[in-house]
Structures are given as structure tokens and as C-alpha cells.
Design an enzyme around this catalytic site. Structure first.
Site, PDB file in Angstrom:
ATOM      1  CG  ASP A 127      -6.883  -1.022  -1.685  1.00  0.00           C
ATOM      2  OD1 ASP A 127      -7.230  -2.219  -1.739  1.00  0.00           O
ATOM      3  OD2 ASP A 127      -5.923  -0.616  -1.007  1.00  0.00           O
ATOM      4  CG  ASP A 150      -1.988  -1.044   1.196  1.00  0.00           C
ATOM      5  OD1 ASP A 150      -2.416  -1.416   0.094  1.00  0.00           O
ATOM      6  OD2 ASP A 150      -2.416  -1.481   2.271  1.00  0.00           O
TER       7      ASP A 150
END
Length: 166
Positions: A143, A125
Site C-alpha cells: 500500500d 496488513d
């Protein structure tokens, strides 16, 4: 298979692959060029790049689970769900184009994150938005794909509902 179905399936496959590709390319760049927890300001302090590895699910949920249970819950079950989703997209005949597009975004993002989890043991991330009172956790392009897919479903549901009420 008729010509419309071939065009639709090709567009869906291209969208699916583009979502996976953008996710994996962006993660590879971040893995190679950014140090862990390094914070790079992209747009003032509103949009920053910070590399972290997430071995759990959304917001690290499940990261403290025993490895076997974590693998089953965070890799095994999602792989089956994604395989079902891909099959559903290509075999279902009465699904709207917007639904197919929404599914291809959501499934493409899911595949990107599952690939990371299986190959790297965690999900990379790196994006963070801070607008003062509105702030996100650190997320990635997979995402974003998942959220775009869900957003398309909600928008389509809203307009379909308005059409049936009128």
C-alpha cells in the site's frame, strides 16, 4: 534497443522487484513473528504494528461478496490491469522517467497484494498510524508503494502543469 532504453528498463525492473520484495519480506516476517491482532508499539502509540488479514479490497471493501465475484473483482481484473501496466511500461517509448518510476512503485505494490490474495487467500496488513485526529486503517508495504507511485504522478502533474502555464 538503445543504451538509454536498456538502462531505463533495468532501473524500472529493479524498482519494481524491490517494491515487491520489500512487501513480501515484511509480510513474511509479520506472518511468522506476530500474532493476529497483537499490537506492537513502534513509535509510542503513533505508529503500531497490528497483524490482520484482509480478504477484501481497501478497508475490507468487498469482503462480504460471494467468492466467485470477489475473485473476479479482486484478483482477475487487477491481474489483467497489472499485466497491461507492465506491458505499457516496457513497450511505451515516450513516457517520462518519473512516470515510469511512479508506475513501477504502483504496479509493484499491486503485484505484492495480488500475490497475497492468490497464494494466501487474503492480504496481510500490519501497519497503523494514529496521530490523534489523523488516523489510518491498517495497511502494508504494498500500500505504501502504491501511494508513493500515486504521489509521484501527482507531483509530476503539478510541475508539468506549472511549466505549461508559465
Amino acid at each position: 534497443m538503445n543504451k538509454n532504453r536498456i538502462v531505463t528498463n533495468s532501473a524500472i525492473l529493479l524498482t519494481l522487484l524491490a517494491n515487491i520484495g520489500c512487501d513480501q519480506i515484511s509480510k513474511n516476517i509479520v506472518r511468522e513473528k506476530v500474532d493476529y491482532y497483537e499490537s506492537i508499539s513502534l513509535i509510542s502509540n503513533y505508529f503500531t504494528l497490528t497483524k490482520v488479514e484482509n480478504d477484501g479490497a481497501f478497508l475490507s471493501l468487498g469482503s462480504a461478496l460471494p467468492e466467485t465475484i470477489k475473485f473476479i473483482l479482486l484478483s482477475g481484473i487487477p491481474v489483467m490491469a497489472l499485466a497491461f501496466g507492465v506491458g505499457y511500461m516496457f513497450l511505451r517509448k515516450n513516457i517520462s522517467f518519473i512516470s515510469m518510476l511512479a508506475l513501477s512503485f504502483a504496479i509493484g505494490g499491486g503485484i505484492g497484494n495480488i500475490y497475497d490474495r492468490v497464494v494466501h487467500g487474503s492480504v496481510t496488513d500490519f501497519l497503523h498510524i494514529d496521530l490523534g485526529i489523523v488516523q489510518t486503517g491498517i495497511f502494508n508495504m504494498a500500500d505504501v508503494s502504491i501511494m508513493v507511485g500515486m504521489g509521484l504522478f501527482f507531483v509530476q502533474s503539478f510541475f508539468n502543469r506549472r511549466r505549461t502555464i508559465s
